[in-house]
Design an enzyme around this catalytic site. Structure first.
Site, PDB file in Angstrom:
ATOM      1  N   HIS A 187      18.854  46.559  21.055  1.00  0.00           N
ATOM      2  CA  HIS A 187      19.196  47.251  22.301  1.00  0.00           C
ATOM      3  C   HIS A 187      19.067  46.240  23.443  1.00  0.00           C
ATOM      4  O   HIS A 187      17.963  45.807  23.762  1.00  0.00           O
ATOM      5  CB  HIS A 187      18.253  48.444  22.509  1.00  0.00           C
ATOM      6  CG  HIS A 187      18.388  49.481  21.437  1.00  0.00           C
ATOM      7  ND1 HIS A 187      17.322  50.195  20.927  1.00  0.00           N
ATOM      8  CD2 HIS A 187      19.484  49.909  20.770  1.00  0.00           C
ATOM      9  CE1 HIS A 187      17.766  51.027  19.992  1.00  0.00           C
ATOM     10  NE2 HIS A 187      19.078  50.871  19.882  1.00  0.00           N
ATOM     11  N   GLU A 190      16.434  45.974  26.307  1.00  0.00           N
ATOM     12  CA  GLU A 190      15.017  45.835  25.967  1.00  0.00           C
ATOM     13  C   GLU A 190      14.652  44.346  25.908  1.00  0.00           C
ATOM     14  O   GLU A 190      14.345  43.788  24.855  1.00  0.00           O
ATOM     15  CB  GLU A 190      14.745  46.583  24.656  1.00  0.00           C
ATOM     16  CG  GLU A 190      15.038  48.074  24.835  1.00  0.00           C
ATOM     17  CD  GLU A 190      15.215  48.848  23.535  1.00  0.00           C
ATOM     18  OE1 GLU A 190      14.849  48.333  22.461  1.00  0.00           O
ATOM     19  OE2 GLU A 190      15.738  49.975  23.596  1.00  0.00           O
ATOM     20  N   HIS A 280      11.371  46.157  19.811  1.00  0.00           N
ATOM     21  CA  HIS A 280      12.087  46.976  20.809  1.00  0.00           C
ATOM     22  C   HIS A 280      11.237  47.239  22.048  1.00  0.00           C
ATOM     23  O   HIS A 280      10.061  46.886  22.119  1.00  0.00           O
ATOM     24  CB  HIS A 280      12.432  48.346  20.199  1.00  0.00           C
ATOM     25  CG  HIS A 280      13.560  48.312  19.240  1.00  0.00           C
ATOM     26  ND1 HIS A 280      14.784  48.859  19.511  1.00  0.00           N
ATOM     27  CD2 HIS A 280      13.647  47.787  17.993  1.00  0.00           C
ATOM     28  CE1 HIS A 280      15.586  48.676  18.477  1.00  0.00           C
ATOM     29  NE2 HIS A 280      14.916  48.034  17.536  1.00  0.00           N
ATOM     30  N   GLU A 354       7.472  48.957  19.345  1.00  0.00           N
ATOM     31  CA  GLU A 354       7.945  49.390  20.664  1.00  0.00           C
ATOM     32  C   GLU A 354       6.978  48.914  21.736  1.00  0.00           C
ATOM     33  O   GLU A 354       5.769  49.081  21.609  1.00  0.00           O
ATOM     34  CB  GLU A 354       8.057  50.922  20.719  1.00  0.00           C
ATOM     35  CG  GLU A 354       9.059  51.520  19.742  1.00  0.00           C
ATOM     36  CD  GLU A 354      10.515  51.380  20.175  1.00  0.00           C
ATOM     37  OE1 GLU A 354      10.760  50.898  21.312  1.00  0.00           O
ATOM     38  OE2 GLU A 354      11.395  51.742  19.370  1.00  0.00           O
TER      39      GLU A 354
HETATM   40 ZN    ZN Z   1      15.277  49.989  21.234  1.00  0.00          ZN
END
Ligand code: ZN
Length: 394
Positions: A187, A190, A280, A354
């Site tokens: 992504h 990010e 991420h 994350e």
């Molecule tokens: Zn992500």
């Protein structure tokens, strides 16, 4: 002439001078904003634009110039319609005047508009959702890494728009070596994943670090520092140039729509995988956390125990990690997601890491929030956690 020029230069640098127009620009690598109105410093109205081929939006990155010593009031008027708008609650925007030091600035969110107030001491300043990481930075980082005798670089494919997809290989393969895959920035919004990579690879490539020597002797690392260069360049939040959310493409990657995943997955099949970490950032949860894949159909006791062991190891090594907050477990069985797909395909420990956009709430930093430096530290700490579980991976 010289005296006149000097007088003119002084005049346009006078605080509050009417000669200097406010200007807002995002026409650069990773930039994203649309200008609604920027006639007055205290009434700048902006909109975040959608990813070029999808409905996602939340990443913003722009420069305000002509603003020296002016109190700028910037309203992002479509913030409430953003993909993960709840992430704007208790959030402070990132600001830099020199593109090196990023600090948090006065920001408020009323459910519709995100309002940022800042008075710069220089002519221009940048505002971003998180500290940006340009493709130029990316190239310089990869160039530095591949100069290290411990590393080699492979171009394993190309993006939709023809950019190289870089794979760094650290160490040599061998029958007894554990195979570790680490990827980041599926992504593109990010960017914390790229700073994490700097910390992780900085430690992995440190020849003076004797702890790391053992890791390199027992494992080979395949590392993709940026899975989505097209989306990164375009200032997208979540998708590549074709509008594909790469972390939903792993069940059936397409050569035309998601060539980035197609290339990486093919190379994984060639190397095998004993460990996978996909790095991420999460827009709404203000904590660092691991999302495991212990609910995929073939997860067994060994895989579940490895996940517990890794979480415990990272808790031990990092002051910026916790296990109380994270995703519900139902999320973990979606086989179109990298971590789950790799766990199911290779019967190995495979996880998503994350990091927050705002801050890690267990250890808040009111000046910088969750920052590039803390991402780097977490990257280095993750290598320690990985090294502690390598003997039990296979
Ligand atoms: Zn992500």
């Amino acid at each position: 002439m010289k005296a006149q020029l000097a007088k003119y230069l002084r005049s346009i640098r006078t605080p509050g001078s009417v000669d200097v127009m406010i200007h807002v620009s995002s026409a650069f690598d990773g930039g994203n904003i649309e200008v609604v109105s920027a006639n007055k410093a205290d009434d700048i109205q902006l909109r975040i634009r959608k990813d070029n081929a999808s409905e996602f939006f939340q990443w913003f990155y722009f420069r305000v110039s002509g603003a020296r010593e002016k109190l700028c009031r910037i309203r992002i008027i479509n913030a409430g319609e953003a993909s993960y708008a709840d992430g704007f609650r208790d959030y402070k925007a990132c600001m830099s005047e020199d593109l090196r030091d990023w600090r948090r600035v006065d920001t408020s969110y009323d459910g519709q508009e995100l309002t940022i107030n800042y008075k710069p001491s220089s002519d221009s300043f940048y505002i971003a959702f998180f500290a940006p990481y340009s493709l130029d930075q990316q190239r310089r980082f990869v160039a530095r890494c591949q100069r290290n005798p411990l590393a080699s670089l492979e171009v394993i494919g190309h993006t939709v728009e023809g950019r190289d997809l870089d794979l760094l290989v650290i160490g040599s393969s061998g029958a007894s070596k554990k195979v570790c895959w680490i990827i980041a920035r599926q992504h593109p919004g990010e960017t914390m994943g790229c700073f994490w990579m700097e910390g992780f690879l900085g430690r992995l490539l440190d020849s003076a670090d004797t702890d790391v020597l053992k890791v390199r002797e027992s494992a080979v690392f395949y590392i993709v520092p940026n899975m989505n260069p097209d989306g990164s360049a375009r200032g997208n939040l979540r998708t590549n140039a074709a509008g594909a959310n790469l972390n939903r493409e792993w069940a059936k990657p397409s050569k035309s729509r998601s060539p980035e995943v197609f290339a990486v997955r093919n190379r994984m099949v060639e190397t095998g995988v004993d460990f996978c970490l996909d790095v991420h950032g999460d827009e709404t949860i203000p904590y660092n956390f691991i999302s495991g894949a212990d609910h995929v159909p073939s997860a067994d006791t060994r895989m579940k125990q490895l996940l517990i062991d890794f979480n415990n190891a990272l808790l031990h090594f990092s002051p910026d990690f916790q296990t109380d907050h994270g995703y519900p477990t139902s999320f973990q069985a979606n086989l179109s997601i990298c971590a789950s797909n790799v766990a199911e395909s290779f019967k190995c420990l495979s996880m998503t890491l994350e990091m927050p956009f705002a801050d890690h709430n267990n250890r808040k930093d009111n000046i910088r929030g969750w920052s590039p430096e803390r991402c780097r530290n977490l990257g280095g700490d993750c290598l320690k956690a990985i090294s502690s579980i390598i003997p039990s991976l296979r």
